[in-house]
Design an enzyme around this catalytic site. Structure first.
Site, PDB file in Angstrom:
ATOM      1  N   ARG A  90     -29.217  34.222 -24.680  1.00 42.17           N
ATOM      2  CA  ARG A  90     -28.190  34.696 -25.594  1.00 42.17           C
ATOM      3  C   ARG A  90     -27.682  33.608 -26.507  1.00 42.17           C
ATOM      4  NH1 ARG A  90     -24.810  37.308 -25.075  1.00 42.17           N
ATOM      5  NH2 ARG A  90     -23.093  35.979 -25.525  1.00 42.17           N
ATOM      6  N   LYS A  97     -26.960  20.792 -21.577  1.00 44.32           N
ATOM      7  CA  LYS A  97     -27.664  21.970 -22.105  1.00 44.32           C
ATOM      8  C   LYS A  97     -26.809  22.654 -23.172  1.00 44.32           C
ATOM      9  CE  LYS A  97     -27.498  25.982 -19.687  1.00 44.32           C
ATOM     10  NZ  LYS A  97     -26.924  27.106 -20.456  1.00 44.32           N
ATOM     11  N   ASN A  98     -25.522  22.805 -22.880  1.00 50.08           N
ATOM     12  CA  ASN A  98     -24.661  23.590 -23.782  1.00 50.08           C
ATOM     13  C   ASN A  98     -24.163  22.812 -24.983  1.00 50.08           C
ATOM     14  OD1 ASN A  98     -25.152  25.722 -22.143  1.00 50.08           O
ATOM     15  ND2 ASN A  98     -23.162  25.697 -21.117  1.00 50.08           N
ATOM     16  N   ARG A 120     -33.503  27.183 -15.900  1.00 51.62           N
ATOM     17  CA  ARG A 120     -32.860  27.287 -17.215  1.00 51.62           C
ATOM     18  C   ARG A 120     -31.835  26.181 -17.415  1.00 51.62           C
ATOM     19  NH1 ARG A 120     -30.883  33.116 -18.873  1.00 51.62           N
ATOM     20  NH2 ARG A 120     -30.315  31.749 -20.593  1.00 51.62           N
ATOM     21  N   ARG A 122     -20.773  40.249 -22.648  1.00 53.18           N
ATOM     22  CA  ARG A 122     -20.980  39.140 -23.590  1.00 53.18           C
ATOM     23  C   ARG A 122     -20.971  39.603 -25.060  1.00 53.18           C
ATOM     24  NH1 ARG A 122     -23.476  35.006 -20.625  1.00 53.18           N
ATOM     25  NH2 ARG A 122     -22.708  33.567 -22.189  1.00 53.18           N
ATOM     26  N   PRO A 123     -19.906  40.252 -25.521  1.00 50.56           N
ATOM     27  CA  PRO A 123     -19.865  40.703 -26.920  1.00 50.56           C
ATOM     28  C   PRO A 123     -19.875  39.517 -27.886  1.00 50.56           C
ATOM     29  CG  PRO A 123     -17.696  40.867 -25.934  1.00 50.56           C
ATOM     30  CD  PRO A 123     -18.638  40.500 -24.818  1.00 50.56           C
ATOM     31  N   CYS A 170     -25.552  40.251 -20.044  1.00 56.01           N
ATOM     32  CA  CYS A 170     -26.350  39.559 -19.032  1.00 56.01           C
ATOM     33  C   CYS A 170     -25.653  39.819 -17.700  1.00 56.01           C
ATOM     34  CB  CYS A 170     -26.442  38.058 -19.337  1.00 56.01           C
ATOM     35  SG  CYS A 170     -24.915  37.211 -19.035  1.00 56.01           S
ATOM     36  N   ASP A 216     -18.277  27.654 -15.392  1.00 53.10           N
ATOM     37  CA  ASP A 216     -19.671  27.358 -14.996  1.00 53.10           C
ATOM     38  C   ASP A 216     -19.751  26.564 -13.693  1.00 53.10           C
ATOM     39  OD1 ASP A 216     -20.921  26.887 -18.399  1.00 53.10           O
ATOM     40  OD2 ASP A 216     -20.398  28.662 -17.244  1.00 53.10           O
ATOM     41  N   ILE A 222     -12.600  34.077 -17.083  1.00 52.01           N
ATOM     42  CA  ILE A 222     -13.391  34.073 -18.320  1.00 52.01           C
ATOM     43  C   ILE A 222     -14.367  35.236 -18.386  1.00 52.01           C
ATOM     44  CG2 ILE A 222     -14.979  32.709 -19.764  1.00 52.01           C
ATOM     45  CD1 ILE A 222     -12.317  31.291 -19.435  1.00 52.01           C
ATOM     46  N   ASP A 281     -18.272  39.996 -31.082  1.00 53.57           N
ATOM     47  CA  ASP A 281     -17.393  40.478 -32.144  1.00 53.57           C
ATOM     48  C   ASP A 281     -16.659  39.332 -32.848  1.00 53.57           C
ATOM     49  OD1 ASP A 281     -16.230  40.438 -29.458  1.00 53.57           O
ATOM     50  OD2 ASP A 281     -14.372  40.944 -30.465  1.00 53.57           O
ATOM     51  N   LEU A 282     -16.328  38.292 -32.113  1.00 54.94           N
ATOM     52  CA  LEU A 282     -15.579  37.176 -32.741  1.00 54.94           C
ATOM     53  C   LEU A 282     -16.475  36.397 -33.708  1.00 54.94           C
ATOM     54  CD1 LEU A 282     -13.563  35.896 -29.642  1.00 54.94           C
ATOM     55  CD2 LEU A 282     -12.879  37.571 -31.372  1.00 54.94           C
TER      56      LEU A 282
HETATM   57  C1  EPZ Z   1     -20.626  29.429 -23.445  1.00 50.04           C
HETATM   58  O1  EPZ Z   1     -20.987  30.796 -23.506  1.00 50.04           O
HETATM   59  C2  EPZ Z   1     -21.582  28.791 -22.465  1.00 50.04           C
HETATM   60  N1  EPZ Z   1     -22.949  28.916 -22.951  1.00 50.04           N
HETATM   61  C3  EPZ Z   1     -21.452  29.466 -21.090  1.00 50.04           C
HETATM   62  O2  EPZ Z   1     -22.303  28.770 -20.188  1.00 50.04           O
HETATM   63  C4  EPZ Z   1     -20.010  29.302 -20.621  1.00 50.04           C
HETATM   64  O3  EPZ Z   1     -19.851  29.971 -19.393  1.00 50.04           O
HETATM   65  C5  EPZ Z   1     -19.056  29.901 -21.667  1.00 50.04           C
HETATM   66  O4  EPZ Z   1     -19.286  29.276 -22.956  1.00 50.04           O
HETATM   67  C6  EPZ Z   1     -17.591  29.695 -21.295  1.00 50.04           C
HETATM   68  O5  EPZ Z   1     -17.332  28.340 -21.160  1.00 50.04           O
HETATM   69  C7  EPZ Z   1     -23.385  28.045 -23.887  1.00 50.04           C
HETATM   70  O6  EPZ Z   1     -22.652  27.181 -24.346  1.00 50.04           O
HETATM   71  C8  EPZ Z   1     -24.799  28.212 -24.344  1.00 50.04           C
HETATM   72  P1  EPZ Z   1     -17.582  32.409 -24.808  1.00 50.04           P
HETATM   73  P2  EPZ Z   1     -20.349  31.750 -24.656  1.00 50.04           P
HETATM   74  O7  EPZ Z   1     -17.891  32.932 -26.160  1.00 50.04           O
HETATM   75  O8  EPZ Z   1     -20.170  30.981 -25.907  1.00 50.04           O
HETATM   76  C9  EPZ Z   1     -15.669  36.726 -24.591  1.00 50.04           C
HETATM   77  C10 EPZ Z   1     -24.020  28.553 -18.597  1.00 50.04           C
HETATM   78  O9  EPZ Z   1     -24.044  28.867 -17.397  1.00 50.04           O
HETATM   79  N2  EPZ Z   1     -16.147  36.873 -25.974  1.00 50.04           N
HETATM   80  O10 EPZ Z   1     -16.654  31.228 -24.689  1.00 50.04           O
HETATM   81  O11 EPZ Z   1     -21.116  33.010 -24.704  1.00 50.04           O
HETATM   82  C11 EPZ Z   1     -16.821  36.659 -23.594  1.00 50.04           C
HETATM   83  O12 EPZ Z   1     -17.239  37.954 -23.227  1.00 50.04           O
HETATM   84  C12 EPZ Z   1     -23.413  29.506 -19.617  1.00 50.04           C
HETATM   85  O13 EPZ Z   1     -24.442  27.462 -19.059  1.00 50.04           O
HETATM   86  C13 EPZ Z   1     -15.768  37.981 -26.710  1.00 50.04           C
HETATM   87  O14 EPZ Z   1     -15.049  38.846 -26.221  1.00 50.04           O
HETATM   88  O15 EPZ Z   1     -18.909  32.055 -24.024  1.00 50.04           O
HETATM   89  C14 EPZ Z   1     -16.227  35.909 -22.436  1.00 50.04           C
HETATM   90  O16 EPZ Z   1     -15.500  36.828 -21.633  1.00 50.04           O
HETATM   91  C15 EPZ Z   1     -22.982  30.820 -18.974  1.00 50.04           C
HETATM   92  N3  EPZ Z   1     -16.216  38.122 -27.991  1.00 50.04           N
HETATM   93  C16 EPZ Z   1     -15.251  34.950 -23.109  1.00 50.04           C
HETATM   94  O17 EPZ Z   1     -15.021  35.465 -24.432  1.00 50.04           O
HETATM   95  C17 EPZ Z   1     -17.017  37.172 -28.587  1.00 50.04           C
HETATM   96  O18 EPZ Z   1     -17.365  37.333 -29.777  1.00 50.04           O
HETATM   97  C18 EPZ Z   1     -15.787  33.540 -23.246  1.00 50.04           C
HETATM   98  O19 EPZ Z   1     -17.034  33.619 -23.909  1.00 50.04           O
HETATM   99  C19 EPZ Z   1     -17.385  36.044 -27.823  1.00 50.04           C
HETATM  100  C20 EPZ Z   1     -16.931  35.913 -26.533  1.00 50.04           C
END
Ligand code: EPZ
Length: 427
Positions: A98, A22-23, A404, A127-128, A122, A312, A334, A130-131
């Site tokens: 998202r 999915k991801n 989902r 889930r910001p 969520c 996950d 995470i 900003d990056l």
């Molecule tokens: C991806 O989400 C996955 N989703 C998530 O899977 C997975 O849990 C996550 O990566 C971590 O591996 C998809 O790929 C669609 P991140 P993502 O940006 O990209 C913080 C599932 O169950 N952060 O790596 O949103 C954030 O808050 C889902 O399939 C910032 O601070 O995750 C988190 O604490 C759930 N600023 C950490 O980084 C940003 O701009 C990791 O988030 C972006 C993220």
């Protein structure tokens, strides 16, 4: 809302086919926006999130057709973004999923502008993004947050830059990797996420004509090209689905073969579970999972970015540890709020104490079935793992979360002797 009813205590025996990731599918679908030619994706999982992304892309003007079913019933999608008719991703679509934010980078790169609703938080955290925003600004886009939307403009196109991520982000890495493929000049992504789904995306982009070095590492160097062309790409197996069924087999004490997947996608998970007494071996037929002893042993788990233990799979391994011999300390590094399965597992007799980002699980001989509530995708499936092992009946509510991320979950488990059925609403 549908429910799932499980009468547990039956060891799983049989074969479970694993679907496409999915991801990986979600960013790959967004990548179709980067070219006017057709992107053909194979091994696409049939999931609610995939349908949500498809709906979003169609409203951007992407022509999307389900290709001929593959020889083994695989799902094929053909996506053609010949004419992007809207660069706005509306709130009512983005709030449902998202990962919709992954259209941001491709739209700015291809059209020079994008208006994408802020995804909002969520259940598992704020889930910001900003990056994502800061990275696009580094590539020369003007970005404003207005009325709940990200408004990004790059009328003269994006320019390559060096982007050092202060924290590892899967989505930000994917958004900026895609944007950089069409930027003028060279982009360096430092401290990039290394998940296999990112490697799969980078390999597909390369096949589309992108110039990317360092694939699989935390430093990606991209030299922009004027345009990308269409290609056919097979999506990697879903390592989270793989890990989930490994834990379901281990929890019930049965022997299961997982096909269409690879051990190297779940290497850290397999190593962790070896310590708990679960044997995961790769054979010509696929991954064979069996419990080595009568009872599992408690092991400690800390979630980390790839190649560490995946967040996950945290809820699922916790469900497994509730019936292990001894204690297990599970630390979630995470996300801020990813222990919502704990009170539900406790209703089934689990002994879990949460202290901040860590949960101390003390194993009990057996769980007892109970009515439980799902709150997010992976918490839901941890309740399925627990229900399969528990004595008695477990009824899991709000199973739309499961749809989902897990294709035909009940059918796959029922074919392995699980006593599981989906009850339509009101049943
Ligand atoms: C991806 O989400 C996955 N989703 C998530 O899977 C997975 O849990 C996550 O990566 C971590 O591996 C998809 O790929 C669609 P991140 P993502 O940006 O990209 C913080 C599932 O169950 N952060 O790596 O949103 C954030 O808050 C889902 O399939 C910032 O601070 O995750 C988190 O604490 C759930 N600023 C950490 O980084 C940003 O701009 C990791 O988030 C972006 C993220």
């Amino acid at each position: 809302m549908d429910k799932i009813c499980i009468r547990g205590g039956v060891p799983l025996e049989g074969v479970i086919p694993i679907g496409g990731a999915k991801n990986a599918a979600l960013p790959l679908m967004a990548a179709s926006l980067l070219t006017a030619e057709t992107l053909t994706l194979r091994n696409v999982p049939a999931l609610a999130d995939i349908a949500s992304m498809a709906n979003l892309l169609v409203q951007h003007g992407v022509e999307l057709t389900r290709g001929a079913e593959g020889e083994d019933g695989e799902h094929i999608l053909e996506l053609s973004a010949g004419h992007i008719t809207s660069s706005t991703a509306p709130y009512d679509l983005v709030r449902k999923m998202r990962a919709s934010v992954l259209v941001l980078g491709p739209l700015v790169a291809r059209c020079g502008r994008a208006r994408v609703s802020l995804p909002g938080g969520c259940a598992i955290g704020p889930r910001p993004i900003d990056l994502h925003v800061k990275g696009l600004q580094r590539l020369g886009a003007e970005v404003e947050l207005r009325g709940g939307y990200i408004e990004a403009r790059a009328p003269r196109g994006l320019r390559g830059a060096e982007i050092a991520f202060p924290a590892v982000s899967v989505g930000a890495t994917e958004n900026l990797l895609m944007a950089a493929t069409l930027a003028e000049g060279e982009t360096l992504l430092i401290n990039a996420a290394r998940e296999p789904e990112i490697t799969d995306l980078a390999e597909c982009l390369t096949a589309m004509g992108a110039r990317i070095d360092g694939i699989g590492s935390d430093r990606l160097r991209i030299v922009g090209v004027p345009l990308l062309h269409g290609v056919a790409h097979s999506i990697i197996p879903d390592r989270i689905e793989t890990g989930t069924y490994i834990m379901a087999a281990a929890a019930t004490g049965g022997e299961v073969t997982l096909t269409n997947t690879r051990l190297n996608l779940v290497a850290t998970v397999a190593r962790t579970l070896e310590g708990a007494g679960v044997e995961v071996s790769e054979t010509a037929d696929g991954l064979v999972v069996r419990r080595r002893a009568e009872r599992l042993e408690g092991v400690d788990v800390m979630t980390e970015p790839y190649p560490g233990f995946p967040t996950d799979l945290q809820a699922q391994v916790m469900a497994l540890m509730t019936i292990a011999n001894g204690a297990s300390m599970i630390t979630e590094t995470i996300f801020e709020n990813r222990f919502m399965h704990v009170p539900e597992l406790a209703r089934m007799g689990a002994n879990i104490n949460v202290h901040g980002a860590s949960a101390l699980v003390r194993g009990v001989p057996q769980l007892t079935g109970a009515p439980v509530m799902a709150t997010d995708l992976r918490a839901s499936v941890s309740l399925v793992v627990a229900g399969l092992a528990a004595a008695g009946q477990t009824v899991i509510n709000r199973v739309y979360h499961l749809d989902r991320g897990y294709e035909r979950l009940e059918a796959k488990l029922a074919r392995c002797k699980a006593r599981i059925e989906r009850l339509q609403d009101g049943a």
